[in-house]
Design a protein around this motif. Structure first.
Motif, PDB file in Angstrom:
ATOM      1  N   ASP A  82      38.539  79.438  44.785  1.00  0.00           N
ATOM      2  CA  ASP A  82      37.716  80.643  44.601  1.00  0.00           C
ATOM      3  C   ASP A  82      37.269  80.788  43.146  1.00  0.00           C
ATOM      4  OD1 ASP A  82      40.450  81.123  44.023  1.00  0.00           O
ATOM      5  OD2 ASP A  82      40.167  83.289  44.164  1.00  0.00           O
ATOM      6  N   PRO A 127      36.917  84.367  47.933  1.00  0.00           N
ATOM      7  CA  PRO A 127      38.161  83.841  48.527  1.00  0.00           C
ATOM      8  C   PRO A 127      38.108  83.800  50.061  1.00  0.00           C
ATOM      9  CG  PRO A 127      38.618  85.660  47.013  1.00  0.00           C
ATOM     10  CD  PRO A 127      37.140  85.591  47.167  1.00  0.00           C
ATOM     11  N   SER A 165      32.568  95.077  35.180  1.00  0.00           N
ATOM     12  CA  SER A 165      32.978  96.482  35.207  1.00  0.00           C
ATOM     13  C   SER A 165      33.666  96.863  36.522  1.00  0.00           C
ATOM     14  CB  SER A 165      31.787  97.396  34.942  1.00  0.00           C
ATOM     15  OG  SER A 165      30.968  97.473  36.082  1.00  0.00           O
ATOM     16  N   ALA A 166      33.457  96.107  37.577  1.00  0.00           N
ATOM     17  CA  ALA A 166      34.109  96.446  38.850  1.00  0.00           C
ATOM     18  C   ALA A 166      35.020  95.325  39.336  1.00  0.00           C
ATOM     19  CB  ALA A 166      33.051  96.755  39.911  1.00  0.00           C
ATOM     20  N   ALA A 167      35.439  94.452  38.418  1.00  0.00           N
ATOM     21  CA  ALA A 167      36.178  93.252  38.836  1.00  0.00           C
ATOM     22  C   ALA A 167      37.657  93.516  39.100  1.00  0.00           C
ATOM     23  CB  ALA A 167      36.037  92.180  37.764  1.00  0.00           C
ATOM     24  N   GLU A 168      38.174  92.933  40.167  1.00  0.00           N
ATOM     25  CA  GLU A 168      39.631  92.967  40.361  1.00  0.00           C
ATOM     26  C   GLU A 168      40.223  91.796  39.543  1.00  0.00           C
ATOM     27  OE1 GLU A 168      41.456  90.621  42.628  1.00  0.00           O
ATOM     28  OE2 GLU A 168      39.600  89.490  42.581  1.00  0.00           O
ATOM     29  N   MET A 169      41.539  91.635  39.607  1.00  0.00           N
ATOM     30  CA  MET A 169      42.204  90.685  38.709  1.00  0.00           C
ATOM     31  C   MET A 169      41.649  89.265  38.782  1.00  0.00           C
ATOM     32  SD  MET A 169      46.237  91.514  38.392  1.00  0.00           S
ATOM     33  CE  MET A 169      46.664  91.114  40.063  1.00  0.00           C
ATOM     34  N   ASN A 170      41.530  88.728  40.002  1.00  0.00           N
ATOM     35  CA  ASN A 170      41.095  87.340  40.126  1.00  0.00           C
ATOM     36  C   ASN A 170      39.625  87.157  39.753  1.00  0.00           C
ATOM     37  OD1 ASN A 170      43.629  86.486  40.918  1.00  0.00           O
ATOM     38  ND2 ASN A 170      43.218  86.923  43.084  1.00  0.00           N
ATOM     39  N   GLU A 171      38.839  88.213  40.005  1.00  0.00           N
ATOM     40  CA  GLU A 171      37.439  88.164  39.569  1.00  0.00           C
ATOM     41  C   GLU A 171      37.362  88.147  38.050  1.00  0.00           C
ATOM     42  OE1 GLU A 171      35.476  90.652  43.304  1.00  0.00           O
ATOM     43  OE2 GLU A 171      35.914  91.651  41.428  1.00  0.00           O
ATOM     44  N   ILE A 216      46.809  92.512  31.364  1.00  0.00           N
ATOM     45  CA  ILE A 216      47.093  91.757  32.584  1.00  0.00           C
ATOM     46  C   ILE A 216      47.257  90.279  32.213  1.00  0.00           C
ATOM     47  CG2 ILE A 216      46.226  91.098  34.862  1.00  0.00           C
ATOM     48  CD1 ILE A 216      44.802  93.801  34.963  1.00  0.00           C
ATOM     49  N   VAL A 267      32.056  88.548  45.223  1.00  0.00           N
ATOM     50  CA  VAL A 267      33.236  89.325  45.627  1.00  0.00           C
ATOM     51  C   VAL A 267      33.970  88.649  46.786  1.00  0.00           C
ATOM     52  CG1 VAL A 267      33.921  91.490  46.739  1.00  0.00           C
ATOM     53  CG2 VAL A 267      32.366  91.538  44.781  1.00  0.00           C
TER      54      VAL A 267
END
Lengths: 327, 246
Positions: free
Chosen positions: B82, B49, B111-117, B146, B46
């Motif tokens: 990153d 970056p 399941s909990a990833a933001e866009m870049n993840e 996305i 997480v």
């Protein structure tokens, strides 16, 4: 102050004229709305916000109008703030940040609150999460206090700013209590943004070294004429305005409109910029997650590359709303 | 476990990473590569970056070629630090935990990833161990709206062509047209061209023309091999749209 107010009334002939929102008054200015619930707004709002100069915003996590019944709903909501909503915003050229936290109302469901607290560390370190928020008091119950304290500790550990929601009822007392507890937990007031202030709370908030945010929200919170007077009285240091626009009757253009009104009423550009842009970045930028360079994703939809129009960064094409034709 | 030489790839990626991030950040990354503990690992993923930055990777042509030789089709062109370090961390964890736990870990991260993840996770598909295990995740990713996530799956990624079922592959290609993606960035178009896809794309073209809209000309390239008499007639007569020349 009283005299300059009279002066203005001479310059502006009728109240009607001053009530019209002339977007030209703030042309070329850029704004940061540090509290707006975009999940409940339309694409028209995004478009209008971009047109009015809003380049970045913060979406605090809050309740959804009705209580959630399971922890997975929280997980999906937090995920949507860092995922889908962030993307949706980018399509209109607006940089989207968020704060993550357990809101005060739902802190009262203790079994659920426990599960949410377990989940929070998974989200607060994500990119673009600029604070723990909005947290604090609603009914000012023991459960609210318990989870407020736990989340202050979490913020301290993560080195993140805190965005405090102050209660609608018994506001002055609730605001004082929120600040007392933050100090008790060893938080530096410069890391805490106290939101939804009014004329009754602002002085103490500023004197104690906290950031004072004002929500320009019709009928129930601050009006922007009152806001102008607050800035005239207290100056622009550590003060910021936001719209807190949500699913209620609210105005996502509250920040640019307040800037325009401040300009009309004689507040200098430097102070307007502090209150509607810079202070929010200074406060929430302490998270290390805000880079103004990211705002400059200038969108020129007329650009063409090898014959194809380019909507940079996945930009949405414009539609002419005044036309009867929808193509 | 891996369908390529993991040690070579890790060595090559290590060199590239070392050239692109600070010595401290590299040290930090190496620590997390060696010691695995689920919570700490997820935290490192997480926080990537914040630790290694988000600058564009620079990589010599020689190394870029070596990567492709080690894992055919795999490229890191245009990646940020990153993204690369996240992928590196993901493939490094495989040696520390059993298969079940590894699959659970990837599921948890997605399941909990933001866009870049999400971008990093889908970019990692071609180099993850147990390749067959990620088919449903990849199919799920194609349902995303996305742009950057879709591009991570569609552009210069050998995984979909290698692993997806025909139905899922066809959906991906159709979605690429539907979302105005650069079709030539998709790997395996020739190998995976099929009659059903040709039919779907021809129908899509008809629908577009009926609405007075155009289609990417790459569409005809994919249909070409499978043109049958009725379709050819239709194209000749321009029944798709009287205003369109074929």
């Amino acid at each position: 102050m009283c005299c300059s107010h009279n002066e203005e009334e001479r310059v502006i002939p009728t109240e009607k004229t001053s009530e019209f929102f002339d977007i030209d008054a703030i042309k070329g200015m850029k704004f940061f709305d540090p509290h707006v619930h975009m999940t409940s707004r339309t694409t028209d709002d995004y478009q209008a916000m971009a047109d009015a100069g809003i380049v970045a915003l913060i979406e605090p996590s809050f309740w959804l109008g009705q209580p959630r019944t399971g922890s997975d709903s929280f997980k999906d909501y937090y995920s949507s703030l860092i995922g889908w909503e962030r993307f949706r915003s980018s399509q209109f050229g607006i940089k989207h940040y968020c704060t993550i936290g357990l809101n005060s109302r739902e802190a009262n469901n203790e079994p659920l609150a426990e599960q949410v607290m377990e989940m929070l560390p998974l989200f607060i370190y994500k990119e673009g999460v600029v604070g723990i928020g909005e947290i604090g008091f609603d009914d000012q119950t023991a459960a609210e206090e318990k989870y407020y304290r736990l989340q202050l500790e979490l913020a301290k550990e993560a080195g993140l700013p805190v965005q405090i929601h102050t209660p609608h009822r018994d506001k002055k007392r609730g605001t004082q209590r929120s600040m007392d507890i933050a100090i008790e937990h060893g938080l530096d007031p410069s890391m805490v943004i106290v939101d939804h202030n009014n004329e009754e709370t602002v002085q103490e908030v500023l004197e104690r070294g906290f950031w004072a945010a004002f929500t320009i929200y019709p009928f129930t919170k601050m009006g922007n004429e009152r806001m102008v007077e607050v800035v005239k009285k207290y100056g622009a240091e550590r003060i910021m305005v936001n719209s807190a626009a949500d699913w209620g009757i609210s105005d996502p253009l509250a920040v640019p409109k307040t800037a325009a009104l401040m300009k009309l009423r004689g507040i200098n550009n430097h102070d307007i910029e502090l209150v509607t842009y810079t202070n929010a970045i200074s406060a929430f930028g302490q998270s290390g997650q805000i880079d103004e360079q990211d705002f400059n994703a200038v969108v020129d939809q007329s650009l063409r590359f090898e014959g194809n129009s380019i909507l940079r960064g996945g930009q949405q094409p414009r539609m002419d709303k005044s036309s009867i034709i929808i193509s | 476990m891996f369908n390529y030489d993991i040690n070579s790839l890790k060595d090559q990626l290590s060199i590239i990473i070392m050239d692109n991030i600070s010595a401290d950040a590299f040290q930090w990354l190496k620590t997390h590569e060696i010691n695995y503990q689920a919570g700490i690992f997820k935290g490192a993923f997480v926080q990537m970056p914040r630790k290694v930055g988000k600058t564009k990777i620079t990589c010599s042509e020689d190394l870029s070629k070596q990567l492709k030789a080690t894992r055919p089709g795999f490229t890191i062109d245009g990646w940020t630090t990153d993204r690369l370090c996240r992928v590196y961390l993901l493939i490094s964890a495989a040696k520390n935990i059993p298969k079940d736990e590894y699959i659970h870990l990837i599921d948890d991260l997605i399941s909990a990833a933001e866009m870049n993840e999400q971008v990093a996770l889908y970019s990692a598909l071609p180099v993850l161990p147990y390749p067959a295990s990620w088919v449903s995740r990849c199919t799920e990713g194609i349902r995303s709206n996305i742009g950057s996530v879709l591009e991570a799956i569609m552009y210069q990624n050998p995984y979909p062509a290698e692993q997806l079922s025909e139905g899922a592959w066809n959906q991906m290609v159709l979605k690429a047209f539907f979302t105005d993606k650069q079709i030539n960035e998709i790997q395996g178009l020739d190998e995976r061209a099929n009659k059903e896809l040709a039919r779907i794309l021809a129908d899509y073209a008809k629908e577009r023309y009926a609405a007075g809209r155009s289609v990417d000309s790459m569409l005809w390239y994919l249909i070409g091999k499978f043109v049958d008499t009725p379709l050819l007639q239709a194209m000749k007569q321009g029944v798709f749209n009287k205003n369109v020349d074929f």
